[in-house]
Scaffold this active site. Structure first.
Site, PDB file in Angstrom:
ATOM      1  CE  LYS A   1      -4.350  -1.682   1.799  1.00  0.00           C
ATOM      2  NZ  LYS A   1      -5.364  -1.625   2.825  1.00  0.00           N
TER       3      LYS A   1
ATOM      4  CE  LYS B   1      -6.547  -8.544  -1.887  1.00  0.00           C
ATOM      5  NZ  LYS B   1      -6.618  -8.172  -0.477  1.00  0.00           N
TER       6      LYS B   1
ATOM      7  CE  LYS C   1     -12.773  -3.809   0.151  1.00  0.00           C
ATOM      8  NZ  LYS C   1     -13.596  -4.453   1.139  1.00  0.00           N
TER       9      LYS C   1
HETATM   10  P1  AMP Z   1     -11.160  -6.535   3.226  1.00  0.00           P
HETATM   11  O1  AMP Z   1     -12.117  -6.234   2.166  1.00  0.00           O
HETATM   12  O2  AMP Z   1      -9.743  -6.269   2.850  1.00  0.00           O
HETATM   13  O3  AMP Z   1     -11.574  -5.991   4.553  1.00  0.00           O
HETATM   14  O4  AMP Z   1     -11.218  -8.108   3.392  1.00  0.00           O
HETATM   15  C1  AMP Z   1     -12.254  -8.719   4.093  1.00  0.00           C
HETATM   16  C2  AMP Z   1     -12.100 -10.209   4.055  1.00  0.00           C
HETATM   17  O5  AMP Z   1     -12.223 -10.681   2.699  1.00  0.00           O
HETATM   18  C3  AMP Z   1     -10.743 -10.730   4.552  1.00  0.00           C
HETATM   19  O6  AMP Z   1     -10.942 -11.916   5.288  1.00  0.00           O
HETATM   20  C4  AMP Z   1     -10.001 -10.990   3.285  1.00  0.00           C
HETATM   21  O7  AMP Z   1      -9.016 -11.973   3.464  1.00  0.00           O
HETATM   22  C5  AMP Z   1     -11.103 -11.467   2.335  1.00  0.00           C
HETATM   23  N1  AMP Z   1     -10.758 -11.189   0.931  1.00  0.00           N
HETATM   24  C6  AMP Z   1     -10.550  -9.982   0.355  1.00  0.00           C
HETATM   25  N2  AMP Z   1     -10.251 -10.104  -0.954  1.00  0.00           N
HETATM   26  C7  AMP Z   1     -10.269 -11.448  -1.218  1.00  0.00           C
HETATM   27  C8  AMP Z   1     -10.042 -12.244  -2.389  1.00  0.00           C
HETATM   28  N3  AMP Z   1      -9.740 -11.693  -3.567  1.00  0.00           N
HETATM   29  N4  AMP Z   1     -10.151 -13.577  -2.279  1.00  0.00           N
HETATM   30  C9  AMP Z   1     -10.467 -14.162  -1.102  1.00  0.00           C
HETATM   31  N5  AMP Z   1     -10.693 -13.472   0.035  1.00  0.00           N
HETATM   32  C10 AMP Z   1     -10.603 -12.146  -0.004  1.00  0.00           C
END
Ligand code: AMP
Ligand code: TRP
Length: 333
Positions: free
Chosen positions: A114, A196, A199
């Protein structure tokens, strides 16, 4: 009885990656572990480590909570709340910073990535983020933390911080275990399967938002990058795009990779993608219908109020004991 704790940030739209890696998984765990306790929060304090527009942040915080309910989260089994409404998270975050080394935070790959992307105006909180995350978890004595693969390193740090505290002040925090699924822990970008699905991506063709219209979802799946080999088989090293689509297919159908290979033997990618497009559209379509119902009803606020009250009681007790251990304030009689 075990305690399971997890959180999700309300920054940006929710993606199919969040759904498969975190939301769906949490709901399944809640069903498969009927005797255990579940805590789930919307991590709004984590979202503000990068700039957020106030009204949008507030809207997204509710969206995330409603999406979990739409995915089947049972509010009677899970304590659902908003992180910033339980003030002990931030307070314990500070206390744990006193037991965390700068070098440990400098090694966090998510921070490194980041900070590479955004050179100017990096907030201090983006750097200390993993300490707040550790606080979120050990405040509730979590035994298990279901997360996607990208959070593995943060969980290792959480374990180190908890262990260090215990060594210094005597056994106090439970050292949590991550629960990372075998399939679906890392859903990749549809246009660039080496990275990955996220968003915060520049191209919106690479990710599927849970709020995308269904025909947009179908189109995105059908135009996902594959390869010229033309055989549906699981080989992430030379067919990363197809492997990613098979991952999604497998999670949504419970079919193994071998079963999917068998089903599409000799059929090529078009048929496979078209079936997958329908599967994803139907799963997200059902989710969107339930979501609309929940967001329009008044029940969400009641659930979040009661979640906040229960979580606050547990958090207050743990934090008070923690401060006593450290020697803060006056001794309790
Ligand atoms: P975040 O949106 O970064 O707060 O992520 C929330 C949850 O979603 C966390 O447990 C992440 O590990 C999971 N996550 C986010 N992006 C992915 C992805 N591309 N594939 C699988 N899990 C994800
Ligand atoms: N950092 C996590 C993410 O970006 C979200 C999160 C914050 C979290 N606190 C947590 C996840 C505690 C599990 C447990 O995905």
């Amino acid at each position: 009885m075990k305690r399971i704790v997890s959180g999700i940030k309300p920054s940006g739209t929710l993606t199919l990656g969040n759904y498969i890696g975190a939301i769906k998984r949490f709901v399944e765990l809640q069903r498969s572990m009927p005797d255990d306790e579940f805590y789930l929060f919307v991590a709004d304090l984590h979202a503000i480590t990068v700039p957020q527009e106030a009204s949008l942040l507030r809207q997204r915080t509710k969206e995330v909570a409603a999406m979990y309910l739409a995915a089947g989260l049972d509010p009677l089994r899970t304590i659902l709340f908003i992180q910033s409404e339980v003030k002990e998270h931030a307070e314990l975050g500070y206390l744990l910073q006193c037991s965390t080394y700068i070098g440990e935070l400098e090694r966090m790959t998510q921070f490194k990535d980041k900070s590479k992307k955004q050179e100017a105006g990096l907030s201090t909180a983006l750097f200390t983020y993993p300490v707040l995350m550790a606080a979120d978890i050990i405040l509730y004595d979590a035994d298990y933390v279901p997360v996607g693969d990208d959070q593995k390193q943060h969980l290792e740090l959480t374990r180190d911080i908890a262990t260090r505290f215990n060594n210094r002040y005597g056994d106090f925090f439970v050292v949590p275990e991550p629960l990372i699924p075998e399939t679906g822990a890392r859903i990749m970008d549809l246009q660039d399967p080496e990275k990955k699905m996220s968003k915060s991506d520049e191209s919106d063709k690479g990710y599927i938002s849970l709020f995308d219209p269904l025909d947009v979802i179908r189109k995105k799946i059908k135009s996902a990058v594959t390869d010229s080999i033309g055989i549906v088989q699981y080989d992430p090293s030379s067919q990363s795009g197809v492997a990613n689509l098979m991952n999604i297919y497998s999670v949504l159908t419970d079919l193994s990779f071998a079963q999917i290979e068998e089903k599409y033997k000799g059929l090529g990618y078009a048929m496979f993608k078209s079936d997958l497009a329908e599967l994803v559209a139907s799963e997200i379509g059902a989710l969107q219908n339930r979501y609309q119902h929940i967001i329009q009803s008044g029940e969400l606020d009641q659930i979040l109020d009661s979640g906040r009250d229960i979580a606050s009681r547990v958090a207050y007790k743990k934090l008070e004991k923690c401060k006593q251990k450290i020697g803060l304030g006056r001794k309790r009689k």
